[in-house]
Enzyme design. Structure first.
Site, PDB file in Angstrom:
ATOM      1  N   TYR A 161      17.457 -18.019  26.589  1.00 43.88           N
ATOM      2  CA  TYR A 161      18.047 -19.364  26.751  1.00 43.88           C
ATOM      3  C   TYR A 161      17.338 -20.374  25.854  1.00 43.88           C
ATOM      4  O   TYR A 161      17.970 -21.065  25.041  1.00 43.88           O
ATOM      5  CB  TYR A 161      17.979 -19.813  28.221  1.00 43.88           C
ATOM      6  CG  TYR A 161      18.182 -21.305  28.394  1.00 43.88           C
ATOM      7  CD1 TYR A 161      19.416 -21.890  28.111  1.00 43.88           C
ATOM      8  CD2 TYR A 161      17.136 -22.136  28.805  1.00 43.88           C
ATOM      9  CE1 TYR A 161      19.602 -23.271  28.237  1.00 43.88           C
ATOM     10  CE2 TYR A 161      17.317 -23.502  28.945  1.00 43.88           C
ATOM     11  CZ  TYR A 161      18.548 -24.073  28.657  1.00 43.88           C
ATOM     12  OH  TYR A 161      18.717 -25.424  28.774  1.00 43.88           O
ATOM     13  N   LYS A 182      18.671 -22.502  22.580  1.00 40.82           N
ATOM     14  CA  LYS A 182      18.673 -23.975  22.508  1.00 40.82           C
ATOM     15  C   LYS A 182      17.820 -24.431  21.317  1.00 40.82           C
ATOM     16  O   LYS A 182      18.166 -25.394  20.623  1.00 40.82           O
ATOM     17  CB  LYS A 182      18.126 -24.583  23.813  1.00 40.82           C
ATOM     18  CG  LYS A 182      19.041 -24.440  25.018  1.00 40.82           C
ATOM     19  CD  LYS A 182      20.372 -25.184  24.901  1.00 40.82           C
ATOM     20  CE  LYS A 182      20.225 -26.677  24.911  1.00 40.82           C
ATOM     21  NZ  LYS A 182      21.562 -27.356  24.963  1.00 40.82           N
TER      22      LYS A 182
END
Ligand code: NAD
Ligand code: DAU
Length: 356
Positions: free
Chosen positions: A159, A163
């Site tokens: 994740y 990002k």
């Protein structure tokens, strides 16, 4: 007109509601793919407004994003859409790369072409506000200084790596093309309408259901909590007055161990929804740790405070109490999320639209 991506999610949904709760009356188009995390129930109070528009579209879809930008001619894009849950990124990292990296790239690319052709003063006034996370900075030891805008990127989960990739693209578009971006990197949010997969809603709803309150590892991991409405206010400040090409870390100076958070929730529930026997804290259960679990996040929000005048309206205590009360008082939203009923409406609606 502003264009928001991911406005049916937790933070995007709160942002859209706050946008229309304010005094000004600027139209808004919400572009959301409606993954499991996108829930139009959150927006039922504003969905009939004639200055609100909704497009069920994947941000990675080139033709559709191009069409939407050309059709609505936004003066700004506020980009929330993402796969956002660390645990899911461990089991299905591909979805995170597709949306967070490829989707952000597509959005940037279509927006850049649109912006390039804008006349003045619209061109100089255009903004792309990228909503990101403090997880890109990795993890802190107990005595390390808090993250700030110059902390090196060291993402540890699929994740946070995805990002970080999106942040890098946003940065490159500013430096290479002069595309007018501002990035915010915020700490953990909590508040109304958060999908019950994240710590705080999981604990509230499991407590009420008499289920175990699952604590990963030893419960000593630290997060820096910010009430979602305060995050949305910070984004609005960055959108209005953020300097081009700059990043702003956002946080409320509320570092808590997970055990402290869970005990605080149990204390509020013991008071407002007492059980016949014992405290909700008796349901606390230690479970297997998250792989690669970051030990501590903390934010030094000095830049956004001094440059943009950001000041959270909630302390952790007031925000957490409001949040617990919201989950106690919004059974319909919760039941439809837990049963999956909110997705059935979407399936039916779009099947009808396709003439199925
Ligand atoms: P969320 O998972 O609740 O919502 C994400 C929304 O994006 C959903 O409505 C989903 O349907 C939509 N979406 C997902 N993939 C899409 C795609 N390909 N195309 C269009 N829409 C898509 O997430 P959230 O917690 O509201 O987070 C919003 C943003 O804020 C994310 O970018 C996240 O990285 C960032 N952020 C979150 C937190 C937090 O604590 N939740 C903190 C800091 C930053
Ligand atoms: O820091 C900002 C980030 O905060 C955002 O970028 C992410 O989108 C958001 O999901 C959040 O990430 P975390 O991993 O910190 O949030 P989560 O609620 O999943 O977990 C918070 C802490 O609680 C973390 O240390 C893991 C722990 N945890 C979580 C769950 C779901 C548990 O102990 N038990 C649980 O059941």
């Amino acid at each position: 007109m502003i264009l928001v991506t991911g406005g049916a999610g937790f933070i995007g949904g709160n942002f859209v509601l706050q946008w229309f709760a304010g005094e000004h009356n600027e139209p808004l188009v919400n572009v959301d793919k409606l993954t499991y995390a996108g829930n139009l129930d959150t927006l039922s109070s504003i969905s009939e407004r004639d200055d609100y528009f909704f497009e069920k579209v994947d941000i990675a879809d080139e033709a559709e994003i191009k069409r939407i930008i050309a059709q609505y001619q936004p003066r700004a894009i506020v980009h929330f859409a993402a796969e956002s849950h660390v645990d899911r990124s461990i089991t299905d990292p591909g979805a995170f790369v597709r949306t967070n990296v490829v989707g952000t790239f597509n959005l940037l690319e279509q927006a850049r072409h649109y912006w390039n052709d804008l006349p003045e003063p619209q061109k100089s006034e255009f903004r792309f506000l990228h909503v990101s996370t403090d997880e890109v900075y990795g993890t802190l030891e107990t005595n390390d200084p808090a993250f700030c805008e110059t902390t090196p990127y060291q993402p540890n989960s699929p994740y946070s790596a995805s990002k970080a990739g999106s942040d890098m693209l946003v940065r490159a578009y500013y430096h290479t093309y002069g595309f007018p971006v501002v990035t915010t990197n915020c700490s953990n949010n909590y508040g109304p309408y958060q999908f019950p997969e994240k710590l705080i809603p999981v604990v509230i709803l499991n407590a009420l259901a008499g289920k175990p309150l699952p604590i990963y590892g030893n419960g000593q991991n630290i997060r820096d909590w910010l009430y979602v409405g305060d995050h949305c206010a910070a984004i609005r400040l960055a959108l209005a007055n953020g300097r081009l090409g700059e990043t702003y870390v956002v946080g409320g100076i509320n570092e808590k161990t997970n055990m402290e958070v869970v005990h605080s929730i149990c204390t509020i529930l013991d008071e407002v929804r007492p059980r016949d026997a014992g405290s909700y804290a008796e349901q606390i259960t230690f479970v297997k740790d998250r792989p690669g679990h970051d030990a501590r996040y903390a934010i030094n929000p000095e830049k956004i405070q001094t440059e943009l005048g950001f000041k959270p309206a909630h302390t952790f205590e007031t925000g957490l109490r409001e949040t617990v009360l919201w989950y106690l008082n919004n059974n319909e939203w919760i039941t439809r999320v837990q049963t999956g009923e909110y997705t059935q409406w979407v399936d039916q609606h779009y099947a009808q639209a396709r003439g199925v």
